[in-house]
Design a protein around this motif. Structure first.
Motif, mmCIF file in Angstrom:
data_model
loop_
_atom_site.group_PDB
_atom_site.id
_atom_site.type_symbol
_atom_site.label_atom_id
_atom_site.label_comp_id
_atom_site.label_asym_id
_atom_site.label_seq_id
_atom_site.Cartn_x
_atom_site.Cartn_y
_atom_site.Cartn_z
ATOM 1 N N VAL A 99 -74.693 98.364 38.331
ATOM 2 C CA VAL A 99 -75.675 97.472 38.292
ATOM 3 C C VAL A 99 -76.228 97.855 39.550
ATOM 4 C CG1 VAL A 99 -76.556 95.071 38.594
ATOM 5 C CG2 VAL A 99 -74.537 95.363 37.150
ATOM 6 N N CYS A 100 -77.683 97.948 39.387
ATOM 7 C CA CYS A 100 -78.667 98.118 40.379
ATOM 8 C C CYS A 100 -80.131 97.616 40.245
ATOM 9 C CB CYS A 100 -78.936 99.688 40.818
ATOM 10 S SG CYS A 100 -79.424 100.456 39.255
ATOM 11 N N ALA A 101 -80.841 97.653 41.249
ATOM 12 C CA ALA A 101 -82.268 96.976 41.042
ATOM 13 C C ALA A 101 -83.319 97.919 40.847
ATOM 14 C CB ALA A 101 -82.470 96.292 42.214
ATOM 15 N N PHE A 102 -82.719 99.170 40.073
ATOM 16 C CA PHE A 102 -83.965 100.094 39.974
ATOM 17 C C PHE A 102 -83.989 100.288 38.349
ATOM 18 C CE2 PHE A 102 -80.850 101.488 43.340
ATOM 19 C CZ PHE A 102 -82.015 101.178 44.356
ATOM 20 N N GLY A 103 -85.395 100.495 38.089
ATOM 21 C CA GLY A 103 -86.041 100.892 36.652
ATOM 22 C C GLY A 103 -85.762 99.559 35.798
ATOM 23 N N ILE A 104 -86.099 98.446 36.443
ATOM 24 C CA ILE A 104 -85.977 97.107 35.780
ATOM 25 C C ILE A 104 -87.201 96.644 35.349
ATOM 26 C CG2 ILE A 104 -85.091 94.733 36.060
ATOM 27 C CD1 ILE A 104 -83.048 95.519 37.633
ATOM 28 N N ASN A 105 -87.800 96.502 34.041
ATOM 29 C CA ASN A 105 -88.910 96.072 33.668
ATOM 30 C C ASN A 105 -88.717 94.727 33.028
ATOM 31 O OD1 ASN A 105 -90.314 98.336 34.553
ATOM 32 N ND2 ASN A 105 -89.579 99.738 32.742
ATOM 33 N N ASN A 106 -88.743 93.630 33.921
ATOM 34 C CA ASN A 106 -88.199 92.353 33.268
ATOM 35 C C ASN A 106 -88.619 91.467 34.195
ATOM 36 O OD1 ASN A 106 -87.179 89.746 32.538
ATOM 37 N ND2 ASN A 106 -85.260 90.960 31.694
ATOM 38 N N ASP A 107 -89.731 90.779 33.782
ATOM 39 C CA ASP A 107 -90.410 89.791 34.866
ATOM 40 C C ASP A 107 -89.492 88.544 34.859
ATOM 41 O OD1 ASP A 107 -92.796 91.160 34.504
ATOM 42 O OD2 ASP A 107 -93.640 89.957 32.790
ATOM 43 N N ASN A 108 -88.350 88.341 34.237
ATOM 44 C CA ASN A 108 -87.618 87.421 34.514
ATOM 45 C C ASN A 108 -86.555 87.550 35.558
ATOM 46 O OD1 ASN A 108 -89.028 85.387 32.852
ATOM 47 N ND2 ASN A 108 -87.882 86.314 31.146
ATOM 48 N N VAL A 109 -86.746 88.828 36.253
ATOM 49 C CA VAL A 109 -85.585 89.373 37.308
ATOM 50 C C VAL A 109 -86.290 89.340 38.836
ATOM 51 C CG1 VAL A 109 -84.240 91.208 38.003
ATOM 52 C CG2 VAL A 109 -84.282 90.631 35.539
ATOM 53 N N LYS A 110 -85.999 88.468 39.555
ATOM 54 C CA LYS A 110 -86.251 88.751 41.038
ATOM 55 C C LYS A 110 -85.241 89.219 41.809
ATOM 56 C CE LYS A 110 -88.109 84.004 40.253
ATOM 57 N NZ LYS A 110 -88.126 82.488 40.435
ATOM 58 N N ILE A 111 -85.504 90.247 42.670
ATOM 59 C CA ILE A 111 -84.909 91.072 43.526
ATOM 60 C C ILE A 111 -85.054 90.943 44.788
ATOM 61 C CG2 ILE A 111 -84.263 93.506 43.920
ATOM 62 C CD1 ILE A 111 -85.555 94.163 41.210
ATOM 63 N N PHE A 112 -83.895 90.698 45.542
ATOM 64 C CA PHE A 112 -83.968 90.356 46.795
ATOM 65 C C PHE A 112 -82.778 91.263 47.570
ATOM 66 C CE2 PHE A 112 -84.890 86.467 44.715
ATOM 67 C CZ PHE A 112 -85.907 86.060 45.614
ATOM 68 N N CYS A 113 -83.071 91.455 49.029
ATOM 69 C CA CYS A 113 -82.261 92.356 49.869
ATOM 70 C C CYS A 113 -81.588 91.230 50.989
ATOM 71 C CB CYS A 113 -82.858 93.394 50.581
ATOM 72 S SG CYS A 113 -83.560 94.748 49.521
#
Length: 161
Positions: A99-113
């Protein structure tokens, strides 16, 4: 295969040649640390949580960090509930272990660091498979993962609540 999605995404950015693929598994923090040759804390793990009824929160953290439930609730206004393996794939396209936060095309996914990563000059997130990684600075991770913001929702091993 999810690594191909990540490779294509990185190709658009001109950094696909930085992906490392291993002959051994890097599916856990410990295995990734052995494969890369660094301490486990420098492995960037991506944790996935429910966001309301139909969303997902991805939090990129240091390998030795754990979610602090109080900080999570204070930040997101809800309890930390991890996604099931099937939900992770549905939201991210990546299976557990890659699992990683790269190449995700989904508006329902919010990514944080998470701030826990900032202790290190470079960290190593997965690239969509259970035998891959890439070395990034914290600034590169934030930029290339399209993170929304830096947050503080983790505790480190030496910290107690």
């Amino acid at each position: 295969m999810a690594i191909e999605i990540v490779r294509e995404y990185f190709k658009q950015l001109g950094i696909e040649d930085r992906i490392m693929e291993f002959d051994v598994s890097s599916a856990t923090v410990e295995l990734a640390a052995l494969a890369v040759g660094v301490e486990g804390a420098r492995i960037c793990k991506t944790l996935s949580f429910k966001d309301g009824d139909n969303g997902c929160i991805l939090i990129q953290t240091a390998g030795d960090a754990k979610i602090d439930n109080r900080k999570f609730k204070d930040t997101f206004g809800q309890k930390a509930k991890m996604l099931s393996p099937d939900e992770v794939i549905a939201f991210t396209g990546h299976a557990i272990g890659g699992v990683c936060a790269f190449g995700i095309n989904n508006d329902n996914v919010k990514i944080f660091c998470d701030e826990s990563l900032k202790r290190f000059e470079t960290i190593f997130p997965a690239c969509g498979s259970s035998n891959s990684a890439i070395e990034f600075t914290c600034e590169e991770l934030y930029k290339y993962s399209n993170a929304i913001e830096w947050i503080d929702v983790c505790k480190l091993p030496e910290q107690t609540s």
